[in-house]
Design an enzyme around this catalytic site. Sequence first.
Site, PDB file in Angstrom:
ATOM      1  N   GLN A 203       0.856  -1.190   0.000  1.00 43.00           N
ATOM      2  CA  GLN A 203       0.000   0.000   0.000  1.00 43.00           C
ATOM      3  C   GLN A 203       0.894   1.243   0.000  1.00 43.00           C
ATOM      4  OE1 GLN A 203      -3.771  -0.672   0.131  1.00 43.00           O
ATOM      5  NE2 GLN A 203      -2.539  -2.330  -0.764  1.00 43.00           N
ATOM      6  N   ARG A 223      -4.569   3.509   4.579  1.00 41.64           N
ATOM      7  CA  ARG A 223      -3.830   4.276   3.585  1.00 41.64           C
ATOM      8  C   ARG A 223      -4.206   3.805   2.178  1.00 41.64           C
ATOM      9  NH1 ARG A 223       0.467   4.705   5.911  1.00 41.64           N
ATOM     10  NH2 ARG A 223       1.633   5.768   4.278  1.00 41.64           N
ATOM     11  N   ALA A 244     -11.850   2.102   4.161  1.00 38.05           N
ATOM     12  CA  ALA A 244     -10.860   1.340   3.404  1.00 38.05           C
ATOM     13  C   ALA A 244     -10.006   2.249   2.524  1.00 38.05           C
ATOM     14  CB  ALA A 244     -11.558   0.274   2.564  1.00 38.05           C
ATOM     15  N   HIS A 245      -9.048   1.603   1.834  1.00 35.18           N
ATOM     16  CA  HIS A 245      -8.080   2.377   1.056  1.00 35.18           C
ATOM     17  C   HIS A 245      -8.738   3.149  -0.089  1.00 35.18           C
ATOM     18  CE1 HIS A 245      -7.209  -1.647  -1.272  1.00 35.18           C
ATOM     19  NE2 HIS A 245      -8.427  -1.216  -1.465  1.00 35.18           N
ATOM     20  N   ASN A 246      -8.224   4.365  -0.278  1.00 33.69           N
ATOM     21  CA  ASN A 246      -8.606   5.263  -1.377  1.00 33.69           C
ATOM     22  C   ASN A 246     -10.045   5.762  -1.312  1.00 33.69           C
ATOM     23  OD1 ASN A 246      -6.444   3.141  -2.823  1.00 33.69           O
ATOM     24  ND2 ASN A 246      -6.083   5.318  -3.214  1.00 33.69           N
TER      25      ASN A 246
END
Length: 346
Positions: A203, A223, A244-246
């Site tokens: 990540q 991240r 969660a990511h993004n």
Amino acid sequence: MNNAQDHAFTLDEIARRLGARLVGDGTRRVSGLATLSDAGPEDITFLANRAYLKFLPDTRAAAVLLHPSHADDCPTACLTMDNPYLGYAELSALFDPLTARDAPGIHPTAVVSASASLGKGVQVGPHAVIEDGARLGDRVIVGPGCVVGTDSVIGEGSRLHANVTVCHGVVIGKRAILHSSCVIGGDGFGFAHDGSRWHKIAQLGGVVLGDDVEVGSCSSIDRGALGDTVIGDDVKIDSQVQIAHNVQIGDHSALAGCVGIAGSTKVGRNCMLGGGVGLSGHLTLCDGVQVTGMSLVTNSIHKPGVYSSGTGAMSNALWRKNAVRFKQLDDIVKRLTRLEKKQRNR
């Protein structure tokens, strides 16, 4: 009752701070904030919900913060505002005992890298760790046991309560409040499967939190896989929330406890997600969307408004009958469509 004995204010001082109109003795001092029914003669209280109007005549408080329409019913001094609940929020900050214990300085057991940068009036608590290249703005408070990772940035006036983890390369704006055991910038849930086992995807992105963000205890903001996970200004996140990511969340949105947002979903400005709401990945919610508690959102929402899913609680026997009928809905619709078509063709 929440009293801060070393915090005492005259009613005149409070009225000026709140921009309220005072009716009564402005020299009278109050040293605590309490509910209408619990307040004593040294407390100030508030009335923001008509459901509690029944407690107003018997209150023992020195003064009551309330809407002007209730001033004539108040048996004691009153401060009137069009939005007394907002006034209560400001009052709570005045009497917060936590602020009385704030004292700049670095505890002897804290570990602060020589390459870290600390602004004026920073407080670092026992056993906290500030890693290489981290930058803390003026008046940042880092509680006991916290970790601020390599090259992370924390804006002025922010507070990290005990045992907060801010991972490497995270940017946090001004006046943020991070509650105990939340994790900002942990790895996103990214894996590739080769048919027999999983392979981790590194990540490489970060997390960016805007100004005036609050994150509840035990919440996680992952991240980004490549780009950053971005949380806008004045976003309020309750406890045990998973982002969660993004994911991107717009300014002034609020997420209640146990919300879960899957990767790469975009939530607009001024949105509200009730407790236990789940958002599938790669969705978009436009500005001004409210999703009620325990709803599951699997498609993008492009029109502002209130959305719900699921069913309310009912007896198990009734639910079992209805569950059988849920499975029959498609067949019922097809039969109804055929009947309507026959009716039109007569």
